[in-house]
Scaffold this active site. Structure first.
Site, PDB file in Angstrom:
ATOM      1  N   GLY A   1      -0.076   5.393  -4.162  1.00 37.36           N
ATOM      2  CA  GLY A   1      -0.688   6.783  -4.824  1.00 37.36           C
ATOM      3  C   GLY A   1       0.101   7.855  -4.095  1.00 37.36           C
ATOM      4  O   GLY A   1       0.197   8.925  -4.549  1.00 37.36           O
TER       5      GLY A   1
ATOM      6  N   SER B   1      -7.753  -5.278  -4.693  1.00 35.91           N
ATOM      7  CA  SER B   1      -8.709  -5.694  -3.870  1.00 35.91           C
ATOM      8  C   SER B   1     -10.172  -5.845  -4.664  1.00 35.91           C
ATOM      9  O   SER B   1     -10.338  -5.190  -5.903  1.00 35.91           O
ATOM     10  CB  SER B   1      -8.906  -5.031  -2.604  1.00 35.91           C
TER      11      SER B   1
ATOM     12  N   ARG C   1       2.155  -4.596   6.282  1.00 36.29           N
ATOM     13  CA  ARG C   1       1.317  -3.670   5.399  1.00 36.29           C
ATOM     14  C   ARG C   1       2.017  -2.327   5.237  1.00 36.29           C
ATOM     15  O   ARG C   1       2.533  -1.876   6.621  1.00 36.29           O
ATOM     16  CB  ARG C   1      -0.073  -3.492   5.990  1.00 36.29           C
TER      17      ARG C   1
ATOM     18  N   TRP D   1       2.933   8.107  -2.592  1.00 39.42           N
ATOM     19  CA  TRP D   1       4.363   7.997  -3.114  1.00 39.42           C
ATOM     20  C   TRP D   1       4.426   9.105  -4.348  1.00 39.42           C
ATOM     21  O   TRP D   1       5.179   9.776  -4.337  1.00 39.42           O
ATOM     22  CB  TRP D   1       4.863   6.648  -3.321  1.00 39.42           C
TER      23      TRP D   1
ATOM     24  N   HIS E   1       2.512   2.969  -8.930  1.00 35.63           N
ATOM     25  CA  HIS E   1       2.204   1.544  -9.315  1.00 35.63           C
ATOM     26  C   HIS E   1       3.405   1.146  -9.956  1.00 35.63           C
ATOM     27  O   HIS E   1       4.070   0.108  -9.639  1.00 35.63           O
ATOM     28  CB  HIS E   1       0.835   1.512  -9.859  1.00 35.63           C
TER      29      HIS E   1
ATOM     30  N   LEU F   1      10.261 -20.775  -4.879  1.00 36.58           N
ATOM     31  CA  LEU F   1       9.357 -19.787  -4.222  1.00 36.58           C
ATOM     32  C   LEU F   1       7.951 -20.084  -4.923  1.00 36.58           C
ATOM     33  O   LEU F   1       7.718 -19.958  -5.900  1.00 36.58           O
ATOM     34  CB  LEU F   1      10.106 -18.414  -4.446  1.00 36.58           C
TER      35      LEU F   1
ATOM     36  N   TRP G   1     -12.039  -2.389  -7.628  1.00 32.18           N
ATOM     37  CA  TRP G   1     -12.604  -2.007  -8.801  1.00 32.18           C
ATOM     38  C   TRP G   1     -13.538  -0.808  -8.845  1.00 32.18           C
ATOM     39  O   TRP G   1     -14.026  -0.135  -9.972  1.00 32.18           O
ATOM     40  CB  TRP G   1     -13.557  -3.271  -9.059  1.00 32.18           C
TER      41      TRP G   1
ATOM     42  N   ASP H   1       0.747  -1.147  -0.022  1.00 35.32           N
ATOM     43  CA  ASP H   1       0.062   0.041   0.034  1.00 35.32           C
ATOM     44  C   ASP H   1       0.959   1.373   0.156  1.00 35.32           C
ATOM     45  O   ASP H   1       1.935   1.270   0.531  1.00 35.32           O
ATOM     46  CB  ASP H   1      -0.956   0.098   1.246  1.00 35.32           C
TER      47      ASP H   1
HETATM   48  C1  IPE Z   1      -5.648  -2.535   0.004  1.00 32.81           C
HETATM   49  O1  IPE Z   1      -5.312  -1.383   0.051  1.00 32.81           O
HETATM   50  C2  IPE Z   1      -5.402  -3.265  -1.277  1.00 32.81           C
HETATM   51  C3  IPE Z   1      -4.341  -3.327  -1.884  1.00 32.81           C
HETATM   52  C4  IPE Z   1      -3.014  -2.893  -1.331  1.00 32.81           C
HETATM   53  C5  IPE Z   1      -4.311  -4.176  -3.177  1.00 32.81           C
HETATM   54  P1  IPE Z   1      -6.350  -0.286  -0.268  1.00 32.81           P
HETATM   55  O2  IPE Z   1      -5.643   1.017  -0.539  1.00 32.81           O
HETATM   56  O3  IPE Z   1      -7.399  -0.387  -1.235  1.00 32.81           O
HETATM   57  O4  IPE Z   1      -7.025  -0.202   0.966  1.00 32.81           O
HETATM   58  P2  IPE Z   1      -7.821   0.817   1.755  1.00 32.81           P
HETATM   59  O5  IPE Z   1      -8.836   1.363   0.949  1.00 32.81           O
HETATM   60  O6  IPE Z   1      -6.825   2.009   2.333  1.00 32.81           O
HETATM   61  O7  IPE Z   1      -8.453   0.021   2.999  1.00 32.81           O
HETATM   62  C1  IPE Z   2      -1.635   0.408  -3.205  1.00 32.20           C
HETATM   63  O1  IPE Z   2      -1.316   1.652  -3.380  1.00 32.20           O
HETATM   64  C2  IPE Z   2      -2.020  -0.408  -4.596  1.00 32.20           C
HETATM   65  C3  IPE Z   2      -3.273  -0.718  -5.063  1.00 32.20           C
HETATM   66  C4  IPE Z   2      -4.543  -0.704  -4.235  1.00 32.20           C
HETATM   67  C5  IPE Z   2      -3.508  -1.273  -6.319  1.00 32.20           C
HETATM   68  P1  IPE Z   2      -2.496   2.729  -3.257  1.00 32.20           P
HETATM   69  O2  IPE Z   2      -3.043   2.766  -4.692  1.00 32.20           O
HETATM   70  O3  IPE Z   2      -3.518   2.260  -2.547  1.00 32.20           O
HETATM   71  O4  IPE Z   2      -1.919   4.085  -2.712  1.00 32.20           O
HETATM   72  P2  IPE Z   2      -2.385   4.925  -1.611  1.00 32.20           P
HETATM   73  O5  IPE Z   2      -3.047   4.043  -0.556  1.00 32.20           O
HETATM   74  O6  IPE Z   2      -3.501   5.500  -2.530  1.00 32.20           O
HETATM   75  O7  IPE Z   2      -1.228   5.836  -1.422  1.00 32.20           O
HETATM   76 MG    MG Z   3      -4.131   2.486  -0.461  1.00 29.38          MG
END
Ligand code: IPE
Ligand code: IPE
Ligand code: MG
Length: 235
Positions: free
Chosen positions: A18, A60, A183, A20, A32, A126, A64, A15
């Site tokens: 975005g 997740s 996490r 970053w 990403h 792995l 979507w 996580d």
């Molecule tokens: C969880 O992150 C899903 C993934 C890292 C793929 P999210 O960014 O979607 O989770 P929330 O919305 O902060 O709980």
């Molecule tokens: C995790 O990073 C990647 C996915 C959920 C696909 P995020 O896209 O959730 O990044 P933040 O949480 O907005 O910084």
């Molecule tokens: Mg996130």
């Protein structure tokens, strides 16, 4: 680095991509892209430590609901990642597997995933599992409905239903439960990841954003894990 004991199975909620990107005034997708570099670096590091299972939460069931252009870019990245990494996976004897509601993934990405899983199915140095379109509640519901169907068709006796049998209906059937869940990004929640499997998993939260998470950060997590005393409810 040397550790007294390393987890057999590490699960990661990758996580912070975005955030970053935002910090650097870049488009979220750049985060990403950088995150994929972290994934590659962590795969290499876990192999060096002889860790056999790595499961990463990449998308997740709730993701979507993000803006369509971000969803599309993530699906494109997935496709590119699988195709460009397949030779590396084969060379290093990494078995690629995926869990989640794969039917929702666009067809070309789904095909390349299936192809990569088939071509690496005999490996096991792995076991790399991508959680894609994954949601733990959906996974548990899906297990319950499969069990009901098998019961109705006289394939199982309900008296035989125990934790092992239930687990065999989850997407993670045949995999060990995660020993360590990491996490990144400072969020301290599970966001619908591994709700059944993580009953006794050690959890490690770090403020480091996923695109900044590299080997030294993994080492810090493993150093921390080494000190944990796992009691599983016993004394
Ligand atoms: C969880 O992150 C899903 C993934 C890292 C793929 P999210 O960014 O979607 O989770 P929330 O919305 O902060 O709980
Ligand atoms: C995790 O990073 C990647 C996915 C959920 C696909 P995020 O896209 O959730 O990044 P933040 O949480 O907005 O910084
Ligand atoms: Mg996130």
């Amino acid at each position: 680095m040397n550790f007294k004991n390393v987890p057999g199975h590490i699960a990661v909620i990758m996580d912070g991509n975005g955030r970053w990107a935002k910090k650097r005034n870049l488009h979220r997708i750049q985060g990403h892209i950088e995150g994929i570099k972290s994934l590659k670096s962590i795969i290499k590091a876990v192999m060096a430590y002889n860790i056999k299972y790595l499961t990463v939460y990449a998308f997740s069931s709730e993701n979507w609901q993000r803006p369509q252009d971000e969803v599309d870019s993530l699906m494109d990245l997935l496709y590119e990642y699988i195709n460009s990494e397949l030779p590396y996976l084969v060379k290093n004897k990494i078995r690629l597997n995926f869990i989640g509601n794969i039917s929702k993934i666009p067809e070309h990405s789904r095909k390349s995933l299936q192809n990569a899983a088939d071509k690496t199915g005999k490996f096991g140095r792995l076991n790399l599992t991508l959680a894609l379109s994954y949601g733990a509640r959906e996974e548990i519901l899906n297990a319950a409905s499969q069990i009901a169907k098998d019961f109705k068709n006289n394939k199982i006796n309900i008296e035989d239903l125990d934790e092992d049998m239930f687990s065999s209906y989850l997407y993670t059937s045949g995999m060990p439960e995660p020993d360590l869940l990491i996490r990144t990004s400072g969020e301290e929640r599970l966001s619908n990841f591994m709700l059944y499997q993580a009953a006794y998993t050690e959890v490690y939260f770090t403020k480091t954003l996923w695109p900044d998470f590299r080997k030294k950060n993994l080492d810090a997590a493993l150093k921390n894990y080494e000190k944990r005393i796992r009691r599983f409810g016993k004394t």
